[in-house]
Design a protein around this motif. Structure first.
Motif, PDB file in Angstrom:
ATOM      1  N   PHE A 260     -22.427   8.783 -38.523  1.00  0.00           N
ATOM      2  CA  PHE A 260     -22.215  10.229 -38.363  1.00  0.00           C
ATOM      3  C   PHE A 260     -21.059  10.632 -39.260  1.00  0.00           C
ATOM      4  N   GLY A 261     -21.288  11.459 -40.213  1.00  0.00           N
ATOM      5  CA  GLY A 261     -20.190  11.924 -41.062  1.00  0.00           C
ATOM      6  C   GLY A 261     -20.291  11.454 -42.499  1.00  0.00           C
ATOM      7  N   PRO A 262     -20.272  10.134 -42.754  1.00  0.00           N
ATOM      8  CA  PRO A 262     -20.227   9.715 -44.157  1.00  0.00           C
ATOM      9  C   PRO A 262     -21.587   9.695 -44.867  1.00  0.00           C
ATOM     10  N   CYS A 263     -22.684   9.906 -44.151  1.00  0.00           N
ATOM     11  CA  CYS A 263     -24.015   9.788 -44.793  1.00  0.00           C
ATOM     12  C   CYS A 263     -24.799  11.098 -44.622  1.00  0.00           C
ATOM     13  N   VAL A 264     -25.702  11.365 -45.547  1.00  0.00           N
ATOM     14  CA  VAL A 264     -26.568  12.547 -45.435  1.00  0.00           C
ATOM     15  C   VAL A 264     -27.338  12.485 -44.118  1.00  0.00           C
ATOM     16  N   ALA A 265     -27.947  11.325 -43.848  1.00  0.00           N
ATOM     17  CA  ALA A 265     -28.713  11.176 -42.609  1.00  0.00           C
ATOM     18  C   ALA A 265     -28.051  10.107 -41.747  1.00  0.00           C
ATOM     19  N   GLY A 332     -18.254   7.029 -24.744  1.00  0.00           N
ATOM     20  CA  GLY A 332     -18.208   7.824 -25.963  1.00  0.00           C
ATOM     21  C   GLY A 332     -17.615   6.989 -27.085  1.00  0.00           C
ATOM     22  N   HIS A 333     -17.312   7.622 -28.195  1.00  0.00           N
ATOM     23  CA  HIS A 333     -16.711   6.883 -29.305  1.00  0.00           C
ATOM     24  C   HIS A 333     -15.892   7.814 -30.189  1.00  0.00           C
ATOM     25  N   LEU A 334     -15.075   7.201 -31.028  1.00  0.00           N
ATOM     26  CA  LEU A 334     -14.301   7.926 -32.039  1.00  0.00           C
ATOM     27  C   LEU A 334     -14.784   7.443 -33.402  1.00  0.00           C
ATOM     28  N   THR A 335     -14.881   8.347 -34.371  1.00  0.00           N
ATOM     29  CA  THR A 335     -15.241   7.919 -35.723  1.00  0.00           C
ATOM     30  C   THR A 335     -14.262   8.515 -36.728  1.00  0.00           C
ATOM     31  N   ALA A 336     -14.154   7.848 -37.864  1.00  0.00           N
ATOM     32  CA  ALA A 336     -13.309   8.367 -38.953  1.00  0.00           C
ATOM     33  C   ALA A 336     -13.837   7.849 -40.275  1.00  0.00           C
ATOM     34  N   THR A 337     -13.587   8.595 -41.337  1.00  0.00           N
ATOM     35  CA  THR A 337     -13.839   8.093 -42.683  1.00  0.00           C
ATOM     36  C   THR A 337     -12.488   8.072 -43.397  1.00  0.00           C
ATOM     37  N   ALA A 338     -12.370   7.217 -44.429  1.00  0.00           N
ATOM     38  CA  ALA A 338     -11.091   7.074 -45.153  1.00  0.00           C
ATOM     39  C   ALA A 338     -11.381   6.396 -46.488  1.00  0.00           C
ATOM     40  N   PRO A 339     -10.381   6.328 -47.380  1.00  0.00           N
ATOM     41  CA  PRO A 339     -10.631   5.678 -48.668  1.00  0.00           C
ATOM     42  C   PRO A 339     -10.984   4.188 -48.531  1.00  0.00           C
ATOM     43  N   SER A 340     -10.585   3.532 -47.430  1.00  0.00           N
ATOM     44  CA  SER A 340     -10.983   2.132 -47.227  1.00  0.00           C
ATOM     45  C   SER A 340     -11.438   1.951 -45.779  1.00  0.00           C
ATOM     46  N   ALA A 341     -12.248   0.902 -45.548  1.00  0.00           N
ATOM     47  CA  ALA A 341     -12.736   0.638 -44.186  1.00  0.00           C
ATOM     48  C   ALA A 341     -11.554   0.294 -43.285  1.00  0.00           C
ATOM     49  N   GLU A 342     -10.561  -0.374 -43.868  1.00  0.00           N
ATOM     50  CA  GLU A 342      -9.391  -0.758 -43.083  1.00  0.00           C
ATOM     51  C   GLU A 342      -8.629   0.491 -42.600  1.00  0.00           C
ATOM     52  N   ALA A 343      -8.467   1.444 -43.516  1.00  0.00           N
ATOM     53  CA  ALA A 343      -7.762   2.678 -43.141  1.00  0.00           C
ATOM     54  C   ALA A 343      -8.557   3.447 -42.090  1.00  0.00           C
TER      55      ALA A 343
END
Ligand code: AMP
Length: 359
Positions: A260-265, A332-343
């Motif tokens: 959810f978030g980083p991909c078109v689908a 539930g869950h939390l999601t995030a995107t960042a310049p690296s998977a670690e971040a």
């Protein structure tokens, strides 16, 4: 999550479940509440829809077959039947040449003594049916654990698996359309706590060879099943870079929530597209991503501090709407995107810690 994606695309959703006020029912147009064994209710439900899909693989075969009399069912009842039982699933995988953890079928205590001797210890005894998140499992460290582990299965058919001292756990979430088109979200790395998925991030830190092997295996499994929908293959990656299939989930999977978030689908939109015969969407990530689960334990000291968690402005919160938080129950869950998977992992972990801040 499936229903939200389906509604966004203009579909009407009718859900069937033994429970009332389910997370799906809260978003669906119609919620039917009946037990899976009520085949008349299942037929009536199936008459009202064009296509049936699942978010839970432990739906009895008779229920799926009754639904299939009136509507297209994806994935098929046969796939559900195979994947809802560890013995059938592992037998299917090994017969088709896929790598699995060495295992033995256990019916009697003598089978267990023999299997423990064959496979060596430590080993894990698991009920064949209805097991997930470490439920129905007993670890056998030495011979003196055998009797108590056997008793813990309560006379249920089970399997003994060699214990794998793995390097890490990874998964491939993928989708296959009815025309055989295949898409995948690369390799996702998974960290567990108490046998339950805790944090996932993508891309996984694996070699190119492991990446290619994991995708090849997932695609071959999907093709062998003639699968239609979103599917997940969970793997153990051994210290010598070998992949062993631990489990197949015939549905979108917890590790795929980070799509959810980083991909078109997202994996759920992909499920909608696949089961409704639409072209699959792009699964390319515009940024690395991570997801942290929110188990019921987070409510132990009262309502979590949502506002504190959301001060991490990169993080998105998703609560499923389940009635009661229980320890180990995924709420539930939390999601995030960042310049690296670690971040990205750091964002969701920090945010989850902030939830515990006193209100
Ligand atoms: P399962 O319900 O079989 O997916 O098991 C839940 C978790 O328990 C897995 O994700 C692993 O972390 C651990 N586990 C299960 N089976 C084994 C095994 N044979 N060797 C090592 N760890 C295991």
């Amino acid at each position: 999550m499936f229903t939200i994606e389906a509604r966004k695309m203009g579909f009407r959703v009718h859900t069937f479940s033994p429970d009332i006020d389910t997370p799906t029912g809260q978003v669906a147009d119609i919620e039917t509440t009946a037990v899976y064994e009520d085949l008349d209710a299942v037929r009536e439900f199936a008459r009202s829809v064009e296509v049936v899909t699942f978010e839970f693989e432990n739906v009895p075969s008779a229920t799926v077959n009754a639904a299939a009399e009136f509507a297209d069912v994806h994935p098929s009842g046969e796939i559900l039947h195979t994947t809802q039982n560890r013995l059938r699933e592992k037998t299917f995988l090994s017969k088709n040449g896929f790598p699995v953890t060495p295992f033995r079928h256990i019916k009697l205590i003598d089978d267990l003594y023999r299997a423990a001797n064959d496979l060596g210890m430590p080993a894990v005894l698991k009920t064949a049916g209805f097991g997930y998140d470490g439920k129905g499992q007993a670890k056998i460290k030495e011979s003196s654990d055998i009797e108590s582990a056997f008793e813990a299965m309560n006379g249920k058919e089970s399997i003994l698996e060699a214990f794998i001292d793995f390097e890490k756990e990874v998964s491939v979430v993928c989708a296959r359309g009815s025309n055989g088109n295949f898409s995948h979200y690369g390799v996702i790395e998974n960290e567990h706590a108490n046998h339950i998925l805790d944090v996932s991030f993508a891309p996984a830190i694996v070699s190119e060879m492991v990446f290619k092997d994991a995708i090849d295996i997932a695609k071959s499994i999907a093709d062998t099943f003639q699968y239609v929908g979103t599917m997940c293959v969970e793997f153990f990656l051994t210290k010598d870079e070998k992949l062993l299939v631990n489990e197949i989930a015939p549905r979108p999977h917890n590790s795929g929530h980070l799509t959810f978030g980083p991909c078109v689908a997202s994996q759920f939109e992909q499920q909608v597209r696949a089961v409704c015969g639409l072209p699959l969407g792009s699964t390319e990530f515009y940024r690395p991503a991570a997801m942290a689960n929110l188990p019921g334990d987070i409510w132990n000291d009262g309502e979590p501090n949502w506002a504190a968690a959301l001060t991490e402005s990169n993080v998105k919160l998703h609560l499923y709407g389940k009635a009661e938080p229980k320890p180990g129950r995924k709420m539930g869950h939390l999601t995030a995107t960042a310049p690296s998977a670690e971040a990205a992992s750091q964002y969701v972990r920090n945010s989850r810690e902030l939830l515990k801040k006193m209100l």
